[in-house]
Design a protein around this motif. Structure first.
Motif, short mmCIF file in Angstrom:
data_model
loop_
_atom_site.label_atom_id
_atom_site.label_comp_id
_atom_site.label_asym_id
_atom_site.label_seq_id
_atom_site.Cartn_x
_atom_site.Cartn_y
_atom_site.Cartn_z
N CYS A 45 0.94 -1.34 -0.43
CA CYS A 45 -0.11 -0.20 -0.10
C CYS A 45 0.85 1.54 -0.08
O CYS A 45 2.13 1.17 0.56
CB CYS A 45 -0.59 0.26 1.32
SG CYS A 45 -2.18 1.50 1.21
N HIS A 47 0.02 3.68 0.49
CA HIS A 47 0.41 4.84 1.97
C HIS A 47 0.90 4.69 3.65
O HIS A 47 2.27 5.00 3.46
CB HIS A 47 -0.95 5.07 2.67
CG HIS A 47 -1.65 5.15 4.03
ND1 HIS A 47 -2.41 4.87 5.53
CD2 HIS A 47 -1.28 6.71 5.02
CE1 HIS A 47 -2.03 6.20 6.59
NE2 HIS A 47 -1.87 6.61 5.58
N GLN A 49 2.06 1.15 3.68
CA GLN A 49 3.85 -0.05 3.34
C GLN A 49 2.53 -1.60 4.03
O GLN A 49 3.48 -2.49 4.44
CB GLN A 49 4.76 0.17 3.67
CG GLN A 49 5.26 0.93 2.56
CD GLN A 49 5.17 2.49 2.79
OE1 GLN A 49 5.26 2.79 4.16
NE2 GLN A 49 4.88 3.24 2.13
N CYS A 64 -7.45 -1.98 1.61
CA CYS A 64 -6.71 -1.72 2.24
C CYS A 64 -7.37 -2.28 4.15
O CYS A 64 -7.09 -1.14 4.24
CB CYS A 64 -5.39 -0.85 2.85
SG CYS A 64 -3.91 -1.27 3.55
N HIS A 67 -5.77 1.18 7.00
CA HIS A 67 -6.60 2.60 7.73
C HIS A 67 -7.19 2.23 6.25
O HIS A 67 -8.44 3.40 5.70
CB HIS A 67 -5.60 3.60 7.06
CG HIS A 67 -4.13 3.48 8.00
ND1 HIS A 67 -2.97 2.74 7.56
CD2 HIS A 67 -4.21 2.91 9.09
CE1 HIS A 67 -2.07 2.63 8.66
NE2 HIS A 67 -2.79 3.25 9.42
N ALA A 69 -7.59 2.58 2.91
CA ALA A 69 -7.19 3.22 1.57
C ALA A 69 -8.02 1.95 0.52
O ALA A 69 -8.20 0.93 0.75
CB ALA A 69 -5.79 3.70 1.14
N PRO A 82 -6.79 6.91 2.37
CA PRO A 82 -5.38 7.94 2.55
C PRO A 82 -4.06 7.29 1.57
O PRO A 82 -3.69 7.86 2.07
CB PRO A 82 -5.34 7.27 3.88
CG PRO A 82 -5.19 6.33 4.42
CD PRO A 82 -6.50 5.75 4.00
S1 FES Z 1 -1.26 1.30 5.02
FE1 FES Z 1 -2.53 0.84 3.61
S2 FES Z 1 -4.22 3.15 4.08
FE2 FES Z 1 -2.55 3.30 5.70
#
Ligand code: FES
Length: 103
Positions: A45, A47, A49, A64, A67, A69, A82
């Motif tokens: 990801c 954001h 990782q 994800c 958080h 995303a 995010p």
């Molecule tokens: S690590 Fe994927 S949304 Fe934050």
């Protein structure tokens, strides 16, 4: 460098709606089975990782687990924050019951 095919999985091993992470020469790539169609994209990801293979696949959207995303697995674009940037996608085809990606 020219792309070359790498067999990463058997079709039967990734059911519709499932995600699976594979390691291709040190790069973690997620394979998604979106209602019978397969897609490949970077597992990390953009954001913080987390592994996208640990997320949830709904149609062609992966969420994800860390958080929330969301990315479109067909082209890697960010659908919901995010995550700041898209994930890389890979050309993929199915041949003789095997999932093959171009790296
Ligand atoms: S690590 Fe994927 S949304 Fe934050």
């Amino acid at each position: 460098m020219a792309a070359r095919p790498v067999t990463v999985s058997q079709v039967a091993d990734i059911k519709p709606g499932e995600l699976a992470a594979v390691d291709v020469e040190g790069t973690r790539i997620t394979i998604a089975n979106a209602n019978g169609r397969f897609y490949a994209f970077d597992d990390t990801c953009t954001h913080e990782q987390c592994s996208l293979a640990d997320g949830i696949l709904d149609g062609t959207i992966v969420t994800c687990a860390c958080h929330g995303a969301q990315f479109d697995v067909t082209n890697g674009t960010v659908v919901a924050p995010p995550a700041p940037t898209p994930v890389r996608t890979y050309s993929l085809h199915v041949r003789d019951g095997q999932v093959v990606i171009e790296v």
